[in-house]
Every structure is written in structure tokens, then in C-alpha cells.
Design a protein around this motif. Structure first.
Motif, PDB file in Angstrom:
ATOM      1  N   LYS A  68     -45.187 -50.247 -22.183  1.00 45.36           N
ATOM      2  CA  LYS A  68     -45.840 -48.937 -22.091  1.00 45.36           C
ATOM      3  C   LYS A  68     -46.304 -48.642 -20.670  1.00 45.36           C
ATOM      4  O   LYS A  68     -46.185 -47.520 -20.178  1.00 45.36           O
ATOM      5  CB  LYS A  68     -47.022 -48.882 -23.059  1.00 45.36           C
ATOM      6  N   ARG A  69     -46.849 -49.661 -19.995  1.00 36.93           N
ATOM      7  CA  ARG A  69     -47.307 -49.452 -18.626  1.00 36.93           C
ATOM      8  C   ARG A  69     -46.125 -49.139 -17.702  1.00 36.93           C
ATOM      9  O   ARG A  69     -46.197 -48.238 -16.870  1.00 36.93           O
ATOM     10  CB  ARG A  69     -48.049 -50.698 -18.120  1.00 36.93           C
ATOM     11  N   CYS A  70     -45.031 -49.877 -17.843  1.00 36.83           N
ATOM     12  CA  CYS A  70     -43.857 -49.630 -17.001  1.00 36.83           C
ATOM     13  C   CYS A  70     -43.189 -48.303 -17.356  1.00 36.83           C
ATOM     14  O   CYS A  70     -42.638 -47.630 -16.480  1.00 36.83           O
ATOM     15  CB  CYS A  70     -42.859 -50.780 -17.136  1.00 36.83           C
ATOM     16  N   ARG A  71     -43.235 -47.918 -18.615  1.00 37.50           N
ATOM     17  CA  ARG A  71     -42.688 -46.617 -19.001  1.00 37.50           C
ATOM     18  C   ARG A  71     -43.478 -45.497 -18.343  1.00 37.50           C
ATOM     19  O   ARG A  71     -42.905 -44.501 -17.878  1.00 37.50           O
ATOM     20  CB  ARG A  71     -42.720 -46.471 -20.521  1.00 37.50           C
ATOM     21  N   THR A  72     -44.796 -45.650 -18.274  1.00 38.00           N
ATOM     22  CA  THR A  72     -45.631 -44.664 -17.587  1.00 38.00           C
ATOM     23  C   THR A  72     -45.275 -44.589 -16.103  1.00 38.00           C
ATOM     24  O   THR A  72     -45.194 -43.501 -15.522  1.00 38.00           O
ATOM     25  CB  THR A  72     -47.118 -45.023 -17.749  1.00 38.00           C
TER      26      THR A  72
END
Length: 257
Positions: free
Chosen positions: A174-178
Motif C-alpha cells: 500500500k505504501r509503495c502503491r501510494t
């Protein structure tokens, strides 16, 4: 998924042509072009790095990218894994695209941004976040196609832990997708700010705090290094000028004497 052959490194290396992108640091790979069964391909080779670097980092980076390319098999716009050549090299498809040109030369057509957005959404739908979405990792095709390359730092939703419900894997994804979404919106805003839709403007405005801090520190470190570089360069130029003036004055004295 078709099986990927595991070949001897020497056999693959013998088929390679020129090195089109030599490594610029100890952690990067050399890229060689070659013909693979009638199609253009690339050999990504970490084997020329120092032994300690290969043992600590290069093999893990190569293995990670191989896993990501296997995961993305069949996704249009990403390179296809063709073969592995030992633990430090692998062969992948060479995509028919070029790096996005500089803004002064004009950006890609509007259809490119729609294709790039769709490709990024499909990438995330497969449970993979790129993690290093920069201009040099996005290629533009001749007819507005979009391609993504360099998955060495990509994150899968189901890692680590092996299960799809892994808490840490889901959190990192989720952090990398953001980060991917913010980076895409930022690049698009540089070329076509009028084409940003409401969702992309939200991605651009709602930058996570850790991303802001990281970029701020990166800019400060870069500026500090650049300032030190130019200080050293100016000092060296001044020292050289003093030496030349001293030699010139000595020559004049000798000619007078």
C-alpha cells in the motif's frame, strides 16, 4: 505460465552484442543487447560487480526482479522474462519504446498518459507496486504506447510471509502503491498539467508525510553535495590560476635578467 529456461551464463554472454548501458555504480547492472530467437532482447548482468557486492546485494536484486517479471507474465507494457543465466544475470524482452523526452523537446501525446495510467492500474491489480517510478523507468512507444521497466525495487502484496494475507506485505504494498501514484501524477503534471483529472490531482496534493520528508532530505543532501563539489572545483581553479601566474612572473624575471 510457460517455463523459463535456465541457461549457462557463458553461453548467453557469448550471444551478446555491445553493452548499451554500463553500470554507473557498484549496485547497478550492465545491459547488453542480443538477438533471442529472432526478437530483440537484453541481458541484465550483475556478474562484473565486486564479489562482496554480488554476494550481499546483486544476487538478491536479480532474484527479486526475476520473481516480479514472472508475476507480470502476460501483462502488456512490461518486459517478458526470456531466460535466467545463473544467479546474477537474466534475459528479458527489449521493449519498443524510448525514454520520455525532456520537457523542452515536447512531451508524449495525450493518449500516452491514458495508457500509462491504465498500465499502472493493471500493475497494482496484479499485486505489484513498482516503488521507483521515475521518468527513466517509463518508456513511450511510437504510437502512444506506455511501458514500464526496472522492477528491481518492486514490492508484491503477498511478501514477505508467503501468504496473501501477510500484514507486513500488504502494508509495504500500500505504501509503495501510494508512492507510484504520487510519482505518476507528479511526472504527468510536469508535461501535461491541464490533463490531470480529479483523482490524479488528489494523488498529487495528498503526498504522504514520509514521502515529503524523504524528498526534502534528498534535495538537501543533493544540494549539499553539489555545493561542496563546486567549492572544490573553484578552489582547484583558483589554485591553478595562482600557479600559472607564478610561472608567468618567473618567466618575466628570467627574461629581464
Amino acid at each position: 505460465m510457460a517455463p523459463v529456461p535456465d541457461m549457462q551464463y557463458a553461453e548467453v554472454r557469448a550471444r551478446c552484442g555491445a553493452c548499451i548501458h554500463p553500470a554507473r555504480s557498484a549496485g547497478q547492472a550492465d545491459l547488453y543487447e542480443l538477438d533471442w530467437e529472432g526478437r530483440p532482447a537484453l541481458l541484465k548482468d550483475f556478474s562484473q560487480r565486486p564479489r562482496l557486492v554480488r554476494w550481499l546485494f546483486s544476487r538478491r536484486i536479480a532474484a527479486r526482479e526475476v520473481r516480479m517479471l514472472r508475476r507480470l507474465e502476460g501483462l502488456e507494457g512490461t518486459p517478458r522474462l526470456l531466460a535466467t543465466a545463473g544467479p546474477e544475470a537474466f534475459v528479458m524482452e527489449r521493449l519498443p519504446g524510448e525514454r520520455i523526452p525532456n520537457r523542452k523537446r515536447g512531451g508524449p501525446p495525450a493518449i500516452f498518459w491514458a495508457n500509462a495510467r491504465a498500465l499502472l492500474d493493471q500493475l497494482h491489480a496484479r499485486g505489484v507496486a513498482h516503488g521507483d517510478l521515475r521518468r527513466k523507468n517509463i518508456l513511450a512507444g511510437p504510437n502512444g504506447e506506455a511501458y514500464l521497466i526496472d522492477f528491481a525495487t518492486a514490492i508484491r502484496r503477498d511478501t514477505p510471509g508467503g501468504g496473501r494475507g501477510s500484514w507486513l506485505g500488504g502494508y509495504l504494498f500500500k505504501r509503495c502503491r501510494t508512492i507510484d501514484r504520487n510519482s505518476f501524477a507528479r511526472i504527468k503534471a510536469q508535461y501535461a498539467p491541464e490533463a490531470l483529472d480529479a483523482t490524479e490531482r488528489r494523488w498529487l496534493e495528498q503526498m504522504p508525510l514520509y514521502l515529503r520528508v524523504g524528498r526534502m532530505l534528498k534535495k538537501r543532501v543533493y544540494r549539499l553535495r553539489k555545493r561542496r563539489y563546486w567549492r572544490k572545483r573553484v578552489k582547484w581553479v583558483k589554485w591553478l590560476r595562482r600557479k600559472l601566474r607564478a610561472r608567468k612572473s618567473q618567466g618575466r624575471r628570467r627574461s629581464r635578467g
